[in-house]
Design a protein around this motif. Structure first.
Motif, PDB file in Angstrom:
ATOM      1  N   THR A  77       0.838  -1.202   0.000  1.00 58.98           N
ATOM      2  CA  THR A  77       0.000   0.000   0.000  1.00 58.98           C
ATOM      3  C   THR A  77       0.870   1.248   0.000  1.00 58.98           C
ATOM      4  N   VAL A  78       1.923   1.251   0.806  1.00 58.70           N
ATOM      5  CA  VAL A  78       2.829   2.397   0.863  1.00 58.70           C
ATOM      6  C   VAL A  78       3.527   2.584  -0.482  1.00 58.70           C
ATOM      7  N   ARG A  79       3.998   1.497  -1.071  1.00 59.59           N
ATOM      8  CA  ARG A  79       4.694   1.584  -2.360  1.00 59.59           C
ATOM      9  C   ARG A  79       3.783   2.141  -3.446  1.00 59.59           C
ATOM     10  N   GLU A  80       2.540   1.668  -3.470  1.00 58.16           N
ATOM     11  CA  GLU A  80       1.595   2.151  -4.475  1.00 58.16           C
ATOM     12  C   GLU A  80       1.273   3.629  -4.258  1.00 58.16           C
ATOM     13  N   ALA A  81       1.097   4.032  -3.020  1.00 56.58           N
ATOM     14  CA  ALA A  81       0.811   5.443  -2.725  1.00 56.58           C
ATOM     15  C   ALA A  81       1.991   6.324  -3.133  1.00 56.58           C
ATOM     16  N   LEU A  82       3.209   5.884  -2.836  1.00 54.10           N
ATOM     17  CA  LEU A  82       4.392   6.665  -3.217  1.00 54.10           C
ATOM     18  C   LEU A  82       4.543   6.735  -4.736  1.00 54.10           C
ATOM     19  N   SER A  83       4.196   5.647  -5.417  1.00 51.03           N
ATOM     20  CA  SER A  83       4.245   5.657  -6.885  1.00 51.03           C
ATOM     21  C   SER A  83       3.261   6.667  -7.459  1.00 51.03           C
ATOM     22  N   LYS A  84       2.073   6.725  -6.874  1.00 48.45           N
ATOM     23  CA  LYS A  84       1.072   7.697  -7.340  1.00 48.45           C
ATOM     24  C   LYS A  84       1.539   9.129  -7.077  1.00 48.45           C
ATOM     25  N   LEU A  85       2.161   9.352  -5.926  1.00 42.95           N
ATOM     26  CA  LEU A  85       2.681  10.680  -5.620  1.00 42.95           C
ATOM     27  C   LEU A  85       3.833  11.046  -6.554  1.00 42.95           C
TER      28      LEU A  85
END
Length: 70
Positions: A48-56
């Motif tokens: 979840t953190v990796r996906e959120a950082l990718s979106k950012l």
């Protein structure tokens, strides 16, 4: 009509963007905490953190560099 809350990733993206803009989460050198620290802080999985950082990153909010950090 039943309203559902936003997906967890979107909630994390919004929370991180707010924390970054206010400067509460940014550490020395302008870097964010590690993925592991973010997992503990927000009680979410690393995926979840990796996906959120990718979106950012795609939105231009953060820059990620391999071996350096976010």
């Amino acid at each position: 009509m039943v309203q559902r809350s936003a997906p967890l990733v979107e909630q994390l993206v919004n929370e991180l963007a707010t924390e970054i803009s206010t400067g509460h989460i940014v550490g020395d050198g302008g870097r964010l905490p590690s993925e592991a620290e973010l997992c503990q802080r927000y009680s979410v999985s690393r995926a979840t953190v990796r996906e959120a950082l990718s979106k950012l990153e795609l939105a231009g909010v953060v820059i990620r560099r391999h071996g350096v950090g976010t």
